[in-house]
Design a protein around this motif. Structure first.
Motif, PDB file in Angstrom:
ATOM      1  N   LEU A  47      -5.118  -4.239   2.308  1.00 48.95           N
ATOM      2  CA  LEU A  47      -4.364  -3.357   3.212  1.00 48.95           C
ATOM      3  C   LEU A  47      -4.865  -3.493   4.659  1.00 48.95           C
ATOM      4  N   HIS A  53       4.693  -8.233   3.895  1.00 46.52           N
ATOM      5  CA  HIS A  53       5.833  -7.353   4.169  1.00 46.52           C
ATOM      6  C   HIS A  53       7.087  -7.810   3.433  1.00 46.52           C
ATOM      7  N   PRO A  67       4.922   5.076  -0.231  1.00 48.11           N
ATOM      8  CA  PRO A  67       3.729   4.484   0.396  1.00 48.11           C
ATOM      9  C   PRO A  67       2.686   5.553   0.725  1.00 48.11           C
ATOM     10  N   GLU A  70      -2.106   5.283   4.320  1.00 49.67           N
ATOM     11  CA  GLU A  70      -2.765   4.048   4.782  1.00 49.67           C
ATOM     12  C   GLU A  70      -1.759   2.894   4.861  1.00 49.67           C
ATOM     13  N   GLU A  71      -0.877   2.796   3.870  1.00 51.89           N
ATOM     14  CA  GLU A  71       0.128   1.734   3.905  1.00 51.89           C
ATOM     15  C   GLU A  71       1.082   1.943   5.084  1.00 51.89           C
ATOM     16  N   THR A  72       1.505   3.180   5.272  1.00 50.94           N
ATOM     17  CA  THR A  72       2.409   3.474   6.395  1.00 50.94           C
ATOM     18  C   THR A  72       1.744   3.143   7.725  1.00 50.94           C
ATOM     19  N   ARG A  74      -0.649   0.982   8.284  1.00 53.23           N
ATOM     20  CA  ARG A  74      -0.770  -0.482   8.420  1.00 53.23           C
ATOM     21  C   ARG A  74       0.559  -1.090   8.847  1.00 53.23           C
ATOM     22  N   ARG A  87       8.136  -2.297   2.884  1.00 57.48           N
ATOM     23  CA  ARG A  87       6.928  -1.981   2.111  1.00 57.48           C
ATOM     24  C   ARG A  87       5.984  -3.171   2.184  1.00 57.48           C
ATOM     25  N   LEU A  88       4.725  -2.894   1.904  1.00 60.48           N
ATOM     26  CA  LEU A  88       3.752  -3.967   1.750  1.00 60.48           C
ATOM     27  C   LEU A  88       3.692  -4.296   0.263  1.00 60.48           C
ATOM     28  N   GLN A  91       1.038  -3.423  -2.317  1.00 65.12           N
ATOM     29  CA  GLN A  91       0.812  -2.027  -2.685  1.00 65.12           C
ATOM     30  C   GLN A  91       1.819  -1.543  -3.731  1.00 65.12           C
TER      31      GLN A  91
END
Ligand code: FES
Length: 111
Positions: A47, A53, A67, A70-72, A74, A87-88, A91
């Motif tokens: 992350l 992406h 998410p 932390e994901e948001t 990033r 989204r990543l 994750q």
């Protein structure tokens, strides 16, 4: 269990997925045989990069675990061409409920 991935040229690929694996890992694994699926995923799911992406198909967005903060964060810091369905992929964990999930490789994910 299947995962559907649209590559950056707009071509669809239906690939075998494994429960418990990260979507990024599944895509990367298949990229060895299918170079169009190559994904940078530079940090290996730590992350810390945003280069995994993807855009999640509208039919699937609400079926994913949302998410984390932390994901948001990033995505907001490191991803360009951010969309509401971004989204990543490192994750997103595959589960039975996600059989057939459809994602599209986003700009900036190319190696
Ligand atoms: S691989 Fe780096 S954030 Fe997903």
């Amino acid at each position: 269990m299947k995962l559907r991935v649209t590559d950056r040229e707009g071509h669809d690929h239906e690939i075998d997925a494994i429960e418990g694996w990260r979507v990024m890992e599944i895509i990367r694994d298949h990229a060895m045989q299918t170079p169009a699926l190559a994904i940078k995923a530079e940090c290996g799911a730590a992350l810390a990069c945003g280069t995994c992406h993807v855009y999640v198909d509208a039919d699937w967005v609400d079926r994913l675990v949302p998410p984390t903060a932390e994901e948001t964060e990033r995505m907001e810091e490191d991803v360009f061409a951010l969309e509401d369905n971004s989204r990543l992929s490192c994750q997103i964990l595959m589960t039975e409920e996600l059989d057939g999930l459809h994602v599209t490789l986003a700009p900036g994910s190319e190696p």
